[in-house]
Design a protein around this motif. Structure first.
Motif, PDB file in Angstrom:
ATOM      1  N   SER A 147    -166.325   7.249  43.002  1.00  0.00           N
ATOM      2  CA  SER A 147    -165.220   7.456  44.187  1.00  0.00           C
ATOM      3  C   SER A 147    -164.058   8.044  43.331  1.00  0.00           C
ATOM      4  CB  SER A 147    -165.100   6.313  44.878  1.00  0.00           C
ATOM      5  OG  SER A 147    -164.398   5.308  44.078  1.00  0.00           O
ATOM      6  N   LEU A 148    -163.073   8.295  44.211  1.00  0.00           N
ATOM      7  CA  LEU A 148    -161.673   8.835  43.682  1.00  0.00           C
ATOM      8  C   LEU A 148    -161.041   7.644  42.969  1.00  0.00           C
ATOM      9  CD1 LEU A 148    -159.625  10.917  43.411  1.00  0.00           C
ATOM     10  CD2 LEU A 148    -158.733  10.104  45.632  1.00  0.00           C
ATOM     11  N   GLU A 149    -161.039   6.610  43.633  1.00  0.00           N
ATOM     12  CA  GLU A 149    -160.439   5.296  42.818  1.00  0.00           C
ATOM     13  C   GLU A 149    -161.181   4.966  41.465  1.00  0.00           C
ATOM     14  OE1 GLU A 149    -161.599   5.503  46.006  1.00  0.00           O
ATOM     15  OE2 GLU A 149    -159.587   5.494  47.106  1.00  0.00           O
ATOM     16  N   GLU A 150    -162.572   5.165  41.618  1.00  0.00           N
ATOM     17  CA  GLU A 150    -163.295   4.902  40.083  1.00  0.00           C
ATOM     18  C   GLU A 150    -162.732   5.887  39.215  1.00  0.00           C
ATOM     19  OE1 GLU A 150    -167.417   2.774  41.718  1.00  0.00           O
ATOM     20  OE2 GLU A 150    -167.054   4.817  41.763  1.00  0.00           O
ATOM     21  N   LYS A 151    -162.679   7.022  39.554  1.00  0.00           N
ATOM     22  CA  LYS A 151    -162.207   8.222  38.754  1.00  0.00           C
ATOM     23  C   LYS A 151    -160.896   7.935  38.014  1.00  0.00           C
ATOM     24  CE  LYS A 151    -164.987  11.910  40.709  1.00  0.00           C
ATOM     25  NZ  LYS A 151    -165.851  12.529  39.720  1.00  0.00           N
ATOM     26  N   ILE A 152    -159.891   7.509  38.966  1.00  0.00           N
ATOM     27  CA  ILE A 152    -158.699   7.290  38.513  1.00  0.00           C
ATOM     28  C   ILE A 152    -158.653   6.156  37.741  1.00  0.00           C
ATOM     29  CG2 ILE A 152    -156.342   6.683  39.389  1.00  0.00           C
ATOM     30  CD1 ILE A 152    -157.249   9.438  39.859  1.00  0.00           C
ATOM     31  N   ALA A 153    -159.603   5.015  37.851  1.00  0.00           N
ATOM     32  CA  ALA A 153    -159.288   3.953  36.934  1.00  0.00           C
ATOM     33  C   ALA A 153    -159.802   4.347  35.803  1.00  0.00           C
ATOM     34  CB  ALA A 153    -160.143   2.723  37.734  1.00  0.00           C
ATOM     35  N   ALA A 154    -160.747   5.077  35.457  1.00  0.00           N
ATOM     36  CA  ALA A 154    -161.430   5.314  34.295  1.00  0.00           C
ATOM     37  C   ALA A 154    -160.556   6.343  33.456  1.00  0.00           C
ATOM     38  CB  ALA A 154    -162.516   6.376  34.475  1.00  0.00           C
ATOM     39  N   LEU A 155    -159.745   7.148  34.100  1.00  0.00           N
ATOM     40  CA  LEU A 155    -158.728   7.763  33.231  1.00  0.00           C
ATOM     41  C   LEU A 155    -157.733   6.960  32.690  1.00  0.00           C
ATOM     42  CD1 LEU A 155    -158.437  11.205  35.411  1.00  0.00           C
ATOM     43  CD2 LEU A 155    -159.482  10.894  33.185  1.00  0.00           C
ATOM     44  N   PHE A 156    -157.118   6.149  33.723  1.00  0.00           N
ATOM     45  CA  PHE A 156    -156.141   4.862  33.462  1.00  0.00           C
ATOM     46  C   PHE A 156    -156.660   4.197  32.227  1.00  0.00           C
ATOM     47  CE2 PHE A 156    -154.106   0.922  33.674  1.00  0.00           C
ATOM     48  CZ  PHE A 156    -152.684   1.368  33.836  1.00  0.00           C
ATOM     49  N   ASP A 157    -157.713   3.734  32.060  1.00  0.00           N
ATOM     50  CA  ASP A 157    -158.150   2.828  31.144  1.00  0.00           C
ATOM     51  C   ASP A 157    -158.364   3.795  29.757  1.00  0.00           C
ATOM     52  OD1 ASP A 157    -158.483   0.587  32.712  1.00  0.00           O
ATOM     53  OD2 ASP A 157    -160.628   0.897  33.032  1.00  0.00           O
ATOM     54  N   LEU A 158    -158.974   5.073  29.979  1.00  0.00           N
ATOM     55  CA  LEU A 158    -159.001   5.913  28.889  1.00  0.00           C
ATOM     56  C   LEU A 158    -157.878   6.205  28.188  1.00  0.00           C
ATOM     57  CD1 LEU A 158    -161.156   7.624  27.185  1.00  0.00           C
ATOM     58  CD2 LEU A 158    -160.656   9.602  28.876  1.00  0.00           C
ATOM     59  N   GLU A 159    -156.523   6.459  28.903  1.00  0.00           N
ATOM     60  CA  GLU A 159    -155.122   6.580  28.391  1.00  0.00           C
ATOM     61  C   GLU A 159    -155.013   5.397  27.129  1.00  0.00           C
ATOM     62  OE1 GLU A 159    -150.979   6.371  27.849  1.00  0.00           O
ATOM     63  OE2 GLU A 159    -152.319   4.880  28.945  1.00  0.00           O
ATOM     64  N   TYR A 160    -155.413   4.304  27.546  1.00  0.00           N
ATOM     65  CA  TYR A 160    -154.988   3.045  26.497  1.00  0.00           C
ATOM     66  C   TYR A 160    -155.813   3.468  25.216  1.00  0.00           C
ATOM     67  CZ  TYR A 160    -155.463  -1.315  24.330  1.00  0.00           C
ATOM     68  OH  TYR A 160    -155.488  -2.336  23.455  1.00  0.00           O
ATOM     69  N   TYR A 161    -156.927   3.922  25.050  1.00  0.00           N
ATOM     70  CA  TYR A 161    -157.765   4.157  23.787  1.00  0.00           C
ATOM     71  C   TYR A 161    -157.411   5.521  23.187  1.00  0.00           C
ATOM     72  CZ  TYR A 161    -160.768   0.218  25.657  1.00  0.00           C
ATOM     73  OH  TYR A 161    -161.118  -0.795  25.930  1.00  0.00           O
ATOM     74  N   VAL A 162    -156.917   6.530  23.843  1.00  0.00           N
ATOM     75  CA  VAL A 162    -156.780   7.766  22.944  1.00  0.00           C
ATOM     76  C   VAL A 162    -155.474   7.735  22.339  1.00  0.00           C
ATOM     77  CG1 VAL A 162    -158.418   9.191  24.446  1.00  0.00           C
ATOM     78  CG2 VAL A 162    -155.803   9.003  25.157  1.00  0.00           C
ATOM     79  N   HIS A 163    -154.402   6.751  22.520  1.00  0.00           N
ATOM     80  CA  HIS A 163    -153.044   6.707  21.755  1.00  0.00           C
ATOM     81  C   HIS A 163    -153.315   6.657  20.346  1.00  0.00           C
ATOM     82  CE1 HIS A 163    -149.807   6.419  24.667  1.00  0.00           C
ATOM     83  NE2 HIS A 163    -150.698   5.763  25.489  1.00  0.00           N
ATOM     84  N   GLN A 164    -154.661   5.964  19.906  1.00  0.00           N
ATOM     85  CA  GLN A 164    -155.164   5.862  18.514  1.00  0.00           C
ATOM     86  C   GLN A 164    -155.510   7.232  18.267  1.00  0.00           C
ATOM     87  OE1 GLN A 164    -157.086   2.461  17.638  1.00  0.00           O
ATOM     88  NE2 GLN A 164    -157.680   3.323  15.518  1.00  0.00           N
ATOM     89  N   MET A 165    -155.137   7.745  17.133  1.00  0.00           N
ATOM     90  CA  MET A 165    -155.551   9.276  16.616  1.00  0.00           C
ATOM     91  C   MET A 165    -157.018   9.325  16.367  1.00  0.00           C
ATOM     92  SD  MET A 165    -154.115  11.266  13.149  1.00  0.00           S
ATOM     93  CE  MET A 165    -152.571  11.186  13.857  1.00  0.00           C
ATOM     94  N   ASP A 166    -157.574   8.275  15.809  1.00  0.00           N
ATOM     95  CA  ASP A 166    -159.190   8.256  15.347  1.00  0.00           C
ATOM     96  C   ASP A 166    -159.688   8.469  16.923  1.00  0.00           C
ATOM     97  OD1 ASP A 166    -158.522   8.393  12.904  1.00  0.00           O
ATOM     98  OD2 ASP A 166    -158.986   6.200  12.466  1.00  0.00           O
ATOM     99  N   ASN A 167    -159.320   7.553  17.688  1.00  0.00           N
ATOM    100  CA  ASN A 167    -159.880   7.636  18.882  1.00  0.00           C
ATOM    101  C   ASN A 167    -159.941   9.097  19.878  1.00  0.00           C
ATOM    102  OD1 ASN A 167    -160.781   4.843  18.791  1.00  0.00           O
ATOM    103  ND2 ASN A 167    -159.485   4.147  20.133  1.00  0.00           N
ATOM    104  N   ALA A 168    -158.634   9.548  19.800  1.00  0.00           N
ATOM    105  CA  ALA A 168    -158.680  10.829  20.454  1.00  0.00           C
ATOM    106  C   ALA A 168    -159.474  11.858  19.643  1.00  0.00           C
ATOM    107  CB  ALA A 168    -157.187  11.253  20.137  1.00  0.00           C
ATOM    108  N   GLN A 169    -159.552  11.673  18.207  1.00  0.00           N
ATOM    109  CA  GLN A 169    -160.418  12.734  17.719  1.00  0.00           C
ATOM    110  C   GLN A 169    -162.086  12.598  18.006  1.00  0.00           C
ATOM    111  OE1 GLN A 169    -159.610  12.757  13.476  1.00  0.00           O
ATOM    112  NE2 GLN A 169    -157.484  13.617  13.994  1.00  0.00           N
ATOM    113  N   ASP A 170    -162.307  11.086  18.221  1.00  0.00           N
ATOM    114  CA  ASP A 170    -163.697  10.679  18.719  1.00  0.00           C
ATOM    115  C   ASP A 170    -163.918  11.221  20.231  1.00  0.00           C
ATOM    116  OD1 ASP A 170    -164.136   9.671  16.583  1.00  0.00           O
ATOM    117  OD2 ASP A 170    -163.723   7.589  17.117  1.00  0.00           O
ATOM    118  N   LEU A 171    -162.999  11.166  20.803  1.00  0.00           N
ATOM    119  CA  LEU A 171    -162.857  11.900  22.204  1.00  0.00           C
ATOM    120  C   LEU A 171    -163.524  13.321  22.135  1.00  0.00           C
ATOM    121  CD1 LEU A 171    -162.498  11.281  25.303  1.00  0.00           C
ATOM    122  CD2 LEU A 171    -160.173  12.386  24.983  1.00  0.00           C
ATOM    123  N   LEU A 172    -162.857  13.943  21.242  1.00  0.00           N
ATOM    124  CA  LEU A 172    -163.191  15.456  20.988  1.00  0.00           C
ATOM    125  C   LEU A 172    -164.443  15.731  20.525  1.00  0.00           C
ATOM    126  CD1 LEU A 172    -162.341  18.258  20.406  1.00  0.00           C
ATOM    127  CD2 LEU A 172    -161.530  17.556  18.310  1.00  0.00           C
TER     128      LEU A 172
END
Length: 433
Positions: A170-195
């Motif tokens: 759902s839209l709410e679930e997508k927003i929640a997933a992005l909100f949680d993801l933002e917390y992790y990609v602050h760390q440089m290694d995690n952002a590169q893993d996302l890539l």
């Protein structure tokens, strides 16, 4: 003859050992030594050797004189001690001497009463603990049934990307997933893993969503991932992130969405001259100019001005660094020299735009505009000198901050905030004479 019944203690012989607990059942031969009874009052009095005092009396050792002193406890507590001792041997308070056996027997009875009270308190405390807390065996069983699995950051990000990218979410679930993801990609290694597993491109594609909230939070994640992370910045440019961000800023969108998109754009452009070059080629300055001139977007205007200031000073610092290191053509400087930012700002009318923003009422906004005016001084000096409205605004602000700076000095602040703002205004006025 009226008699009162109470227990007596001998402070001098208070070394009652554990063996005395058995004295109520084991009969001893009475000591022949008689003790004189001392009757305390509510004031501290010196206690002489060989004197006994009633149970419940307060005895202390005076560290200054070395003497033992005694006084009565509170009246109600003393009376309770008298009542508890009535079951023991009756003692005649009118006599002036009591045997050691009398004292020990009374003390044993007193201890028995204390044990009964302590036992009741322990039972009540145990019942309260059982009511508030569960046994450890039950907790262990529950944790075993949960079968908790600890995930790595990489696994968590994969799960969040899958949740966001799922058509069944759902839209709410997508927003929640992005909100949680933002917390992790602050760390440089995690952002590169996302890539590395393709998650970055999934989030970039989220900028195409028809839902403003999805665009907003996708930009939120990208801004965190881009920040000071060159590898991710390069992949983002190749993945079309810059174009998508500019399209959102150029079209009608909620202000909240544009704030997050502008944040992502700033993170992508800072310390990345190639992205800045592409930004100018795609008409980025025109997009920002239109954004600043929209109504009710003052907060965005201040952020745009701050971005321009950062881009201008980055190039200046690259020039200064080259001079200090005496390198004639360092690679970083060559990249910045391919970014025609200052000519573009002059051609797109940013001299006038930045000058007009000095009329904003917030001190923080004025501070950032003054910084940008100073950074653009070499490019916009002629325009600033001919701008009568700018001169009036600077003169008005000079008077306002002179008064505020004077108040700071009266409060004992030698280097206050308003004094710094006044210094920026005075410096700018001096340069424009």
């Amino acid at each position: 003859m009226d008699t009162k019944e109470f227990a007596l203690t001998n402070p001098e012989k208070s070394s009652t050992r554990e063996s005395e607990k058995k004295e109520t059942n084991v009969e001893e031969e009475p000591d022949t030594e008689d003790l004189e009874v001392f009757y305390p009052t509510h004031e501290w009095q010196a206690l002489q050797p060989g004197q006994a005092v009633p149970a419940g009396s307060h005895v202390r050792l005076n560290l200054q004189t070395g003497e033992r002193e005694v006084k009565l406890q509170y009246e109600d507590k003393f009376q309770n001690n008298l009542k508890e001792s009535k079951k023991g041997k009756r003692l005649d308070i009118n006599t002036n001497a009591y045997t050691s056996q009398d004292l020990k027997s009374a003390l044993a009875k007193l201890k028995e009463g204390t044990k009964l009270e302590s036992s009741k308190e322990d039972k009540a405390r145990q019942a309260e603990v059982k009511r508030l807390f569960r046994p450890i065996e039950e907790l262990k069983k529950d944790f075993a049934e949960l079968n908790v699995v600890i995930e790595t950051d990489m696994q968590i990000m994969v799960r969040l990307i899958n949740k966001f990218n799922s058509s069944s979410s759902s839209l709410e679930e997508k927003i929640a997933a992005l909100f949680d993801l933002e917390y992790y990609v602050h760390q440089m290694d995690n952002a590169q893993d996302l890539l590395s597993f393709g998650g970055l491109q999934v989030v970039i594609n989220g900028l195409n969503s028809t839902e403003p909230a999805v665009k907003e939070y996708a930009a939120f994640v990208l801004g965190a991932a881009f920040s000071s992370n060159p590898k991710v910045q390069v992949e983002a440019i190749e993945g079309g992130a810059l174009q998508k961000l500019l399209v959102i800023l150029a079209t009608e969108q909620p202000v909240a969405t544009k704030k997050k998109v502008l944040f992502a754009l700033c993170s992508l452009l800072r310390h990345f001259p190639y992205a800045q070059q592409q930004f100018l080629k795609l008409g980025g300055l025109q997009v920002l100019r239109s954004l600043v001139q929209e109504k009710s977007t003052e907060v965005l205007a201040v952020r745009v001005v701050t971005l321009l200031y950062d881009l201008v000073t980055e190039k200046m610092f690259a020039e200064e660094e080259a001079e200090l290191t005496r390198e004639t053509s360092p690679e970083k400087l060559q990249q910045y020299r391919q970014v025609p930012l200052l000519p573009g700002l002059r051609e797109q009318g940013w001299c006038a735009i930045t000058a007009s923003l000095l009329a904003l009422p917030e001190h923080d906004a004025r501070e950032k505009v003054l910084q940008t005016l100073g950074a653009l001084l070499a490019t916009c000096r002629d325009y600033y000198r001919e701008d009568a409205q700018l001169s009036r605004t600077l003169a008005s602000l000079q008077m306002e901050y002179q008064a505020l700076a004077a108040e700071e000095l009266q409060d004992g602040e030698d280097e206050g905030y308003f004094q710094d703002l006044l210094g920026s205004i005075n410096s700018l006025l001096h340069e424009l004479r």
